[in-house]
Scaffold this motif. Structure first.
Motif, PDB file in Angstrom:
ATOM      1  N   TYR A   1     -33.552 -29.599-109.986  1.00 49.97           N
ATOM      2  CA  TYR A   1     -34.038 -30.776-110.704  1.00 49.97           C
ATOM      3  C   TYR A   1     -35.202 -31.410-109.943  1.00 49.97           C
ATOM      4  CZ  TYR A   1     -29.853 -30.846-113.675  1.00 49.97           C
ATOM      5  OH  TYR A   1     -28.873 -30.531-114.578  1.00 49.97           O
ATOM      6  N   PHE A   2     -36.244 -31.752-110.690  1.00 48.68           N
ATOM      7  CA  PHE A   2     -37.395 -32.475-110.149  1.00 48.68           C
ATOM      8  C   PHE A   2     -37.605 -33.716-111.027  1.00 48.68           C
ATOM      9  CE2 PHE A   2     -37.835 -27.938-109.587  1.00 48.68           C
ATOM     10  CZ  PHE A   2     -38.132 -27.805-108.232  1.00 48.68           C
ATOM     11  N   ILE A   3     -37.610 -34.900-110.408  1.00 48.26           N
ATOM     12  CA  ILE A   3     -37.737 -36.131-111.171  1.00 48.26           C
ATOM     13  C   ILE A   3     -38.826 -37.003-110.562  1.00 48.26           C
ATOM     14  CG2 ILE A   3     -35.320 -36.174-111.940  1.00 48.26           C
ATOM     15  CD1 ILE A   3     -34.726 -38.146-109.703  1.00 48.26           C
ATOM     16  N   GLY A   4     -39.395 -37.866-111.384  1.00 47.88           N
ATOM     17  CA  GLY A   4     -40.402 -38.780-110.887  1.00 47.88           C
ATOM     18  C   GLY A   4     -40.725 -39.847-111.909  1.00 47.88           C
ATOM     19  N   GLY A   5     -41.252 -40.965-111.433  1.00 49.70           N
ATOM     20  CA  GLY A   5     -41.635 -42.043-112.333  1.00 49.70           C
ATOM     21  C   GLY A   5     -42.399 -43.126-111.597  1.00 49.70           C
ATOM     22  N   TYR A   6     -43.074 -43.989-112.369  1.00 44.06           N
ATOM     23  CA  TYR A   6     -43.856 -45.069-111.789  1.00 44.06           C
ATOM     24  C   TYR A   6     -43.861 -46.247-112.754  1.00 44.06           C
ATOM     25  CZ  TYR A   6     -47.446 -47.312-108.943  1.00 44.06           C
ATOM     26  OH  TYR A   6     -48.126 -48.177-108.122  1.00 44.06           O
ATOM     27  N   VAL A   7     -43.999 -47.451-112.205  1.00 40.99           N
ATOM     28  CA  VAL A   7     -44.086 -48.668-113.006  1.00 40.99           C
ATOM     29  C   VAL A   7     -45.482 -49.259-112.860  1.00 40.99           C
ATOM     30  CG1 VAL A   7     -43.143 -50.964-113.428  1.00 40.99           C
ATOM     31  CG2 VAL A   7     -41.621 -49.118-112.670  1.00 40.99           C
ATOM     32  N   PHE A   8     -46.218 -49.329-113.973  1.00 36.50           N
ATOM     33  CA  PHE A   8     -47.557 -49.923-114.000  1.00 36.50           C
ATOM     34  C   PHE A   8     -47.484 -51.323-114.598  1.00 36.50           C
ATOM     35  CE2 PHE A   8     -48.301 -45.361-114.166  1.00 36.50           C
ATOM     36  CZ  PHE A   8     -49.349 -45.182-113.270  1.00 36.50           C
ATOM     37  N   ASP A   9     -48.101 -52.290-113.946  1.00 39.60           N
ATOM     38  CA  ASP A   9     -48.186 -53.651-114.489  1.00 39.60           C
ATOM     39  C   ASP A   9     -49.405 -53.739-115.405  1.00 39.60           C
ATOM     40  OD1 ASP A   9     -45.952 -54.807-113.132  1.00 39.60           O
ATOM     41  OD2 ASP A   9     -47.136 -54.753-111.287  1.00 39.60           O
TER      42      ASP A   9
ATOM     43  N   ASP B   1     -39.620 -58.297-118.613  1.00 41.01           N
ATOM     44  CA  ASP B   1     -38.529 -57.792-117.763  1.00 41.01           C
ATOM     45  C   ASP B   1     -37.182 -57.808-118.486  1.00 41.01           C
ATOM     46  OD1 ASP B   1     -40.402 -57.477-115.804  1.00 41.01           O
ATOM     47  OD2 ASP B   1     -39.773 -59.229-114.618  1.00 41.01           O
ATOM     48  N   LYS B   2     -37.231 -57.723-119.820  1.00 41.77           N
ATOM     49  CA  LYS B   2     -36.006 -57.815-120.615  1.00 41.77           C
ATOM     50  C   LYS B   2     -35.850 -56.651-121.592  1.00 41.77           C
ATOM     51  CE  LYS B   2     -34.050 -61.828-119.463  1.00 41.77           C
ATOM     52  NZ  LYS B   2     -32.642 -61.944-119.027  1.00 41.77           N
ATOM     53  N   PHE B   3     -36.867 -56.461-122.437  1.00 42.07           N
ATOM     54  CA  PHE B   3     -36.747 -55.525-123.548  1.00 42.07           C
ATOM     55  C   PHE B   3     -37.555 -54.260-123.269  1.00 42.07           C
ATOM     56  CE2 PHE B   3     -38.120 -53.988-127.797  1.00 42.07           C
ATOM     57  CZ  PHE B   3     -36.864 -53.649-128.267  1.00 42.07           C
TER      58      PHE B   3
ATOM     59  N   THR C   1     -46.591 -59.862-118.545  1.00 40.96           N
ATOM     60  CA  THR C   1     -45.366 -59.722-119.339  1.00 40.96           C
ATOM     61  C   THR C   1     -45.053 -58.280-119.733  1.00 40.96           C
ATOM     62  OG1 THR C   1     -46.576 -60.126-121.394  1.00 40.96           O
ATOM     63  CG2 THR C   1     -45.610 -62.057-120.270  1.00 40.96           C
ATOM     64  N   THR C   2     -45.969 -57.341-119.470  1.00 37.52           N
ATOM     65  CA  THR C   2     -45.788 -55.975-119.963  1.00 37.52           C
ATOM     66  C   THR C   2     -45.912 -54.959-118.835  1.00 37.52           C
ATOM     67  OG1 THR C   2     -46.769 -56.610-122.081  1.00 37.52           O
ATOM     68  CG2 THR C   2     -46.561 -54.261-121.630  1.00 37.52           C
ATOM     69  N   LYS C   3     -44.957 -54.052-118.778  1.00 40.34           N
ATOM     70  CA  LYS C   3     -44.963 -52.971-117.803  1.00 40.34           C
ATOM     71  C   LYS C   3     -44.881 -51.638-118.530  1.00 40.34           C
ATOM     72  CE  LYS C   3     -42.862 -55.547-113.978  1.00 40.34           C
ATOM     73  NZ  LYS C   3     -42.986 -56.871-114.632  1.00 40.34           N
ATOM     74  N   PHE C   4     -45.573 -50.641-117.997  1.00 40.10           N
ATOM     75  CA  PHE C   4     -45.540 -49.282-118.531  1.00 40.10           C
ATOM     76  C   PHE C   4     -44.808 -48.399-117.539  1.00 40.10           C
ATOM     77  CE2 PHE C   4     -47.987 -45.139-118.983  1.00 40.10           C
ATOM     78  CZ  PHE C   4     -47.204 -44.696-120.038  1.00 40.10           C
ATOM     79  N   LYS C   5     -43.786 -47.667-118.020  1.00 37.26           N
ATOM     80  CA  LYS C   5     -42.925 -46.889-117.136  1.00 37.26           C
ATOM     81  C   LYS C   5     -42.871 -45.420-117.568  1.00 37.26           C
ATOM     82  CE  LYS C   5     -39.058 -49.011-117.636  1.00 37.26           C
ATOM     83  NZ  LYS C   5     -37.639 -49.235-117.297  1.00 37.26           N
ATOM     84  N   PRO C   6     -43.848 -44.611-117.178  1.00 35.67           N
ATOM     85  CA  PRO C   6     -43.757 -43.167-117.448  1.00 35.67           C
ATOM     86  C   PRO C   6     -42.795 -42.497-116.472  1.00 35.67           C
ATOM     87  CG  PRO C   6     -45.746 -43.633-116.219  1.00 35.67           C
ATOM     88  CD  PRO C   6     -45.109 -44.967-116.501  1.00 35.67           C
ATOM     89  N   ALA C   7     -42.166 -41.429-116.923  1.00 32.62           N
ATOM     90  CA  ALA C   7     -41.212 -40.699-116.078  1.00 32.62           C
ATOM     91  C   ALA C   7     -41.119 -39.262-116.567  1.00 32.62           C
ATOM     92  CB  ALA C   7     -39.839 -41.363-116.114  1.00 32.62           C
ATOM     93  N   PHE C   8     -40.616 -38.391-115.684  1.00 27.95           N
ATOM     94  CA  PHE C   8     -40.396 -37.002-116.081  1.00 27.95           C
ATOM     95  C   PHE C   8     -39.179 -36.451-115.376  1.00 27.95           C
ATOM     96  CE2 PHE C   8     -42.513 -36.239-112.060  1.00 27.95           C
ATOM     97  CZ  PHE C   8     -41.908 -35.086-111.591  1.00 27.95           C
ATOM     98  N   LEU C   9     -38.581 -35.450-116.001  1.00 28.38           N
ATOM     99  CA  LEU C   9     -37.516 -34.660-115.395  1.00 28.38           C
ATOM    100  C   LEU C   9     -37.776 -33.209-115.745  1.00 28.38           C
ATOM    101  CD1 LEU C   9     -33.708 -35.193-115.183  1.00 28.38           C
ATOM    102  CD2 LEU C   9     -34.596 -33.085-116.183  1.00 28.38           C
ATOM    103  N   ALA C  10     -37.821 -32.355-114.746  1.00 28.91           N
ATOM    104  CA  ALA C  10     -37.973 -30.915-114.958  1.00 28.91           C
ATOM    105  C   ALA C  10     -36.743 -30.220-114.386  1.00 28.91           C
ATOM    106  CB  ALA C  10     -39.236 -30.395-114.275  1.00 28.91           C
ATOM    107  N   LYS C  11     -36.208 -29.296-115.160  1.00 33.15           N
ATOM    108  CA  LYS C  11     -35.017 -28.565-114.723  1.00 33.15           C
ATOM    109  C   LYS C  11     -35.285 -27.070-114.823  1.00 33.15           C
ATOM    110  CE  LYS C  11     -31.279 -28.745-117.302  1.00 33.15           C
ATOM    111  NZ  LYS C  11     -29.995 -29.230-117.864  1.00 33.15           N
ATOM    112  N   SER C  12     -35.065 -26.385-113.713  1.00 31.05           N
ATOM    113  CA  SER C  12     -35.295 -24.949-113.663  1.00 31.05           C
ATOM    114  C   SER C  12     -33.983 -24.248-113.332  1.00 31.05           C
ATOM    115  CB  SER C  12     -36.347 -24.623-112.594  1.00 31.05           C
ATOM    116  OG  SER C  12     -36.512 -23.226-112.446  1.00 31.05           O
ATOM    117  N   VAL C  13     -33.672 -23.205-114.096  1.00 36.74           N
ATOM    118  CA  VAL C  13     -32.453 -22.443-113.854  1.00 36.74           C
ATOM    119  C   VAL C  13     -32.730 -20.983-114.188  1.00 36.74           C
ATOM    120  CG1 VAL C  13     -31.617 -22.991-116.169  1.00 36.74           C
ATOM    121  CG2 VAL C  13     -30.006 -22.181-114.448  1.00 36.74           C
ATOM    122  N   LYS C  14     -32.200 -20.095-113.373  1.00 35.31           N
ATOM    123  CA  LYS C  14     -32.388 -18.668-113.586  1.00 35.31           C
ATOM    124  C   LYS C  14     -31.843 -18.250-114.949  1.00 35.31           C
ATOM    125  CE  LYS C  14     -31.042 -14.150-111.679  1.00 35.31           C
ATOM    126  NZ  LYS C  14     -30.219 -13.469-110.637  1.00 35.31           N
ATOM    127  N   GLY C  15     -32.629 -17.474-115.691  1.00 37.10           N
ATOM    128  CA  GLY C  15     -32.165 -16.949-116.962  1.00 37.10           C
ATOM    129  C   GLY C  15     -32.413 -17.854-118.145  1.00 37.10           C
TER     130      GLY C  15
END
Length: 303
Positions: free
Chosen positions: A194-202, A235-237, A206-220
């Protein structure tokens, strides 16, 4: 439709190297299930629960329940956690309980590097009477698998600050054979990376942008990649979308009810022909954190 049960039959009577772990669309809030180094990283005791119903309307489709609790240990660099997962698909179910340990180093004023270990115990069951068996005398489906026990270990690394995170982990290192009663019938768990990552941009006050990713590698199996884009207001919704490579599109919402409670929901729709046989997937989660007066003045964590 009996396609999922048919799929299980295919898995049961062929040589299978890559049985998938349980997957979640809201992986950024449920990191401890795949990376033990996450334990204690939120700075407070955190309790999390999630329920996922996948491919609703397709008989035998997967359902997953998971719960976890983790916390930092006062005046130390240690974090501890416990997590439980129950995964059901067709005639099979797998229950897993894990203990997580992390140790954190301060690499700078704002960034930390955590190392984690996971110890796991699993029980695997298969009830062949739930299958549509065309030959009731087939010897491969006469004896159910009851509470087959298998231990495992895992490890992970997690680099994080208040606004950034990145991690790599292998939650289950040992390859476990769940079914092997003759030379042609093997179902075996393979290593999942598993490889994960993310960042919070202001974007504004009142508004934040939160991109993220998850990559999963398995044989076969092909690489699985999840890309997520969330926007947080006041910071609510939270509202956003996600894309799972060659698999699904998702809509995500979340709400910070108060300083302790956070709730969320996700709806997935398949982008493959499987969409013709189900009405989508639903995922609900709930998080509670034990925040006192001291924690209220600390910069909030968004993952």
């Amino acid at each position: 439709m009996r396609k999922i049960l048919f799929l299980f039959v295919v898995l049961g009577v062929s040589h299978v190297e890559a049985q998938q772990d349980a997957q979640f669309t809201q992986y950024m809030y449920n990191t401890i299930n795949v990376n033990p180094a996450y334990a204690g990283s939120r700075g407070v005791m955190s309790v999390f629960g999630v329920y996922r119903a996948q491919w609703v309307g397709l008989e035998g489709a997967p359902t997953t329940k998971a719960a976890s609790i983790h916390t930092p240990i006062n005046n130390s660099n240690v974090g501890l956690g416990v997590s439980v997962i129950q995964d059901e698909i067709g005639p099979s179910d797998k229950s897993t309980i894990s203990a997580d340990f992390s140790y954190t180093l301060n690499t700078s004023e704002n960034y930390k590097l955590s190392f984690g270990l996971k110890g796991t115990a699993s029980l695997f069951n298969v009830d062949y009477t739930k299958l549509n068996r065309y030959d009731l005398n087939d010897p491969r489906f006469q004896n159910n698998i009851d509470n087959q026990f298998s231990p495992n270990i895992g490890a992970g690394v997690y680099y994080h600050s208040d606004k950034l995170y990145a991690g790599v982990s292998v939650p289950f290192i040992l390859e476990t054979k769940h079914y092997d009663d003759n030379a042609s019938s093997v179902a075996k768990d393979a290593l999942h990376y598993y490889f994960i990552g993310g960042y919070v941009f202001d974007l504004s006050e009142t508004t934040k942008f939160k991109p993220a990713f998850l990559a999963k590698s398995v044989k076969g199996a092909p690489l699985q990649l999840d890309l997520t884009a969330n926007f947080m207001f006041n910071d609510k919704f939270v509202v956003g979308g996600a894309w799972r490579w060659s698999a699904a599109m998702s809509g995500l919402v979340g709400f910070q009810v108060n300083e302790n409670w956070f709730i969320g929901y996700t709806y997935d729709t398949d982008t493959t022909k499987l969409a013709n046989y189900n009405s989508g997937s639903h995922e609900f989660f709930l998080r509670y954190e034990f925040k006192g007066k001291q924690e209220k003045i600390v910069s909030p964590r968004f993952f």
